[in-house]
Structures are given as C-alpha cells and as structure tokens.
Write an enzyme that holds these catalytic residues in place. Structure first.
Site, short mmCIF file in Angstrom:
data_model
loop_
_atom_site.label_atom_id
_atom_site.label_comp_id
_atom_site.label_asym_id
_atom_site.label_seq_id
_atom_site.Cartn_x
_atom_site.Cartn_y
_atom_site.Cartn_z
N ILE A 173 44.80 37.91 38.25
CA ILE A 173 46.03 38.53 38.76
C ILE A 173 45.84 39.18 40.12
CG2 ILE A 173 46.98 38.88 36.44
CD1 ILE A 173 46.09 41.78 36.58
N ASP A 174 44.61 39.32 40.56
CA ASP A 174 44.31 39.89 41.88
C ASP A 174 44.22 38.76 42.89
OD1 ASP A 174 43.32 41.11 44.12
OD2 ASP A 174 41.62 42.07 43.15
#
Length: 453
Positions: free
Chosen positions: A363-364
């Site tokens: 998700i980063d």
C-alpha cells in the site's frame, strides 16, 4: 487423514470445481482459503506425497519457479506448481488441491511428484513446516512492500525462520546477494552467481541501493564487480566478509536485447527468450537446481530455450499492429531492472505504467520515487500512458523525471483504445501485481488474452 482434514479437502475441491467447471471463473486462492480455514494442517496431507522445492525471495520468484519446473520436468516425474503467482499459503493449498488427482495417480504408481512452489517470504515458515521441502531456492532480498515486511533484514529473518523448520533441506542461494551470506545455514548450502567479470577493481554500489553495508558488521561493502543494485563480487576492506565460493556461475554475457539473452553458465552456452540481466539470474537459479537434481546441461538448455514467457512477466501479446510486453514492477530494484531492459531496445517504443496500492501490491507507493525513470531519456521512448488506481502518483513521478507529455487514463476498460492509437509497434506495460491482473482481465474480455495460465 482425520475427519477434519477430509472435510476441508472435500470443501476445497468442491469450491474449486464450482468456480472452474460450473461458473467458468478463475479463483486462484479461494478454494485454498476455504480448505485452510477449515483445517490449518491441510498442507501436511500432501507432505508425504510430494518432494517439495520452495522458491522465495523478493524479485523473480514467479519466473524462477516456472523455469525450475521446466528444468525438473526433464526428470520424467510429475511436476506440480502454482503458476499464477498466488504464493501465500491459501494460494498454495488451492494449487495443490487443483492438481491433487494427478498427484495421487502418480504416487499410487510408485512415482513421487515434485512440487515446485513459489512462496511469499512471510509464508515460508508455515509452508516449509508443513511440507518439509528438500530444497530452498533463494533469489534475492530487496526493499519491498515495507508495510508488510519492513526493512530487508525482517524479510531475511522470515525466510531463515522457514529454513530452520526443514534442516535437512538443501539451500541454493544467490551468492551475489550479500544478505544470504550473513550467517551459516544449518543446512547444506550451495551458492550461484556471476563470474563473468574478472577484476581487481574496488567498486561501490550506488548510495541509494539497498544493502550497501556488510550484513555482519555494517562495514561499507566494496566490489570487484557489480551486476545490478547490490549484487556482485563483494568484500569488506578488512577481509572479514566476502562472497562465498560459487558452485554454479554465469561465466559470460554474450548478447542482451529486450527479446533475448545469450550467456554462458559454467562455459556452456545458453539462450533465454527473455530480456534483462535480472532474468539471467532466474535462469541461473533454475540451472543450479537442475544440476543438483542431476539434470544434464543439454536438457537444461532445452528447458530454458523453450518459450519462457509467463503470466505477466515479459508476457507478449499482439493488439492490432502493436506488440505488448507486460512486465511486473513492485519496488525500486525491480523497476530499475525493467528500465535497464528497455534501454537495450534500439527501436522506438511506448510505455504504459499502471500503479495500484492494494495489499498484494504493497500500500506504500513511495518506492516509485527511488526508481530511476530519468534514465528513459536515453532511450527512444515516444509516448507514455499513465493509469491504475494511483495514476496521480505515477504521473507526478514521471513529471519530476521530465516526462510532462502523458496520456492519463484511470479507467482500465479504456486503456486498449489508447494503446491502439500509440505511434510505435513496441509497447511495454509496466504494472504492479493487481493492476496487471485488472489489465489482463480487460484483455481477456476483448479476447486478446487468456484469463490465467
């Protein structure tokens, strides 16, 4: 087999049949998720039926697994694998459930099948504990999905925790990756790497590269030769840490294009119908495993020289007059390797970038700012399409790299229209995992690709 495991097995098989034979849909992990939730020990039911090879690491797992499976098929034993890249425990359970009939038929005839399984780094311990593999193949460890793994030593510990559950297994590790030489394994260890550059040079890896310090005492690593990132013939100034002796090595790089790699392993000539220096490492890993299984070099050559393009990893598709090459990107080192591969293309090409930030992607998305997209100015890049759920992030990154002329398309369904209007024959689609799946789903709807491999 316990009543619980029988019930879990039946439920998983039923869900697989329902999804694939009745609904005619995919579903690479749902049957395994159902079976695993009903019986967390379901994998142990396969351990005595299979000889298992676990392939893990940050980059290159899927292709390395496919190449290892092709090489080991020369042993004339049934090979089972998880070709879609669904590499967490539920995906592995699902893959084995799907092939259970073949496994049992071969085993009942007195032949033990070989399972060549791609395993997510965080899942190595439970999979290894259940299946008790005879071999681990370790590709590399780079910074990746930091929301899941943290830094590289966290990933390393997850892998070694898994190795420690199967101490009789042999470890085949990338000797050019310093982290794999951090400590002595309790297992027999064999190392592979590159020996094509005989040099007494004193080189340093780029400062923004992962793992530029010795994993034993934080001395700065020096190199006699570098391949990419922090991979190469490393040493410390005081001589306390250096690359282990290689049993198998790439002795020469003959020719590299986006379509083909020609090289020598232990002075035997090989051709891989894939571009990129990073893919030679994947081929070398498969060669090393094959030789440990007593597969001849000539049989390995034939296995590697076959069509090696697989699901989303330099997979090639025709769309009108365009030749699409789909490549997976998910971290800075992987993206830079793909960029280096595109730099070997002498022809004008277009680039489609697709960025998602779901759990399977990580998700980063900050990793895109560490990739060297600026190097694309040294190519004949003609046009860029930016898409995916996080298209704004990628658009900003490419503008920072000096590419302001972009086609922005957030709708996956409309990407094909833009691609068909591109001015170049060659088109590279660089996508994160779930964006690649979404793009391929659109290709499948249009009848241009299979749903899965």
């Amino acid at each position: 087999m316990t009543i619980r495991s029988k019930f879990a097995l039946s439920a998983g098989l039923f869900s697989y049949t329902f999804l694939h034979k009745i609904l005619h849909r995919g579903g690479t992990s749902l049957p395994g998720k159902i079976a695993y939730q009903l019986d967390p020990d379901i994998l142990k039911e396969f351990s005595s039926k299979l000889q298992t090879v676990i392939v893990t690491g940050t980059n290159g797992k899927t292709l390395t697994t496919a190449l290892c499976a092709r090489v080991l098929s020369k042993s004339n034993r049934l090979i089972v694998t998880n070709p879609s890249g669904s590499n967490m425990i539920q995906g592995i359970v699902a893959a084995l459930l799907a092939q259970r009939g073949q496994i049992m038929a071969a085993f009942d005839k007195g032949s033990q099948p070989i399972a060549v399984l791609e395993v997510d780094e965080a899942n190595v311990k439970p999979v290894a504990a259940a299946l008790q593999p005879t071999h681990f193949v370790l590709t590399n460890i780079f910074r990746d999905q930091m929301d899941r793994y943290g830094e590289i030593y966290t990933t390393y510990e997850k892998i070694t925790d898994g190795i420690n559950t199967a101490k009789k297994a042999e470890v085949l590790a990338n000797g050019d990756s310093p982290i794999f030489a951090r400590k002595t394994y309790p297992n027999k260890a064999v190392y592979f790497g590159f020996s094509d550059q005989k040099s007494n040079k004193d080189l340093r890896a780029p400062n923004n590269t992962d793992g530029i310090l010795a994993p034993t005492d934080d001395q700065v690593l020096h190199y006699h030769s570098l391949t990419y990132a922090n991979l190469g013939d490393y040493f410390t100034k005081d001589g306390s840490f250096k690359r282990p002796e290689l049993k198998y090595s790439v002795s020469r790089i003959t020719h590299l294009t986006p379509e083909k790699s020609e090289f020598e392993i232990d002075k035997n000539a090989f051709t891989l119908p894939l571009g990129g220096l990073y893919n030679i490492y994947n081929a070398l890993a498969a060669y090393s495993l094959g030789r440990e299984f007593q597969i001849s070099s000539s049989d390995i050559f034939n296995a590697l020289n076959a069509d090696s393009r697989i699901f989303g990893r330099q997979e090639q598709l025709k769309i009108g007059n365009h030749l699409l090459t789909i490549v997976l990107i998910k971290n800075p080192v992987g993206a830079n390797s793909v960029i280096d591969m595109m730099m070997t293309d002498p022809q004008p090409f277009s680039l489609v970038t697709l960025l998602n930030a779901n759990y399977a992607d990580g998700i980063d998305t900050s990793w895109i700012f560490d990739a060297e997209f600026e190097k694309l100015h040294q190519t004949k890049l003609a046009k860029i399409i930016v898409g995916g759920q996080r298209y704004k992030d990628f658009s900003v990154r490419l503008k920072m790299a000096g590419f302001k002329d972009q086609i922005i398309e957030k709708d996956f369904g409309k990407l094909l229209d833009h691609i068909q209007a591109l001015p170049t024959t060659n088109v590279y689609v660089a996508a994160t995992y779930t964006s690649m799946l979404m793009f391929r789903a659109e290709l499948a709807k249009a009848g241009l690709a299979k749903e899965s491999f």
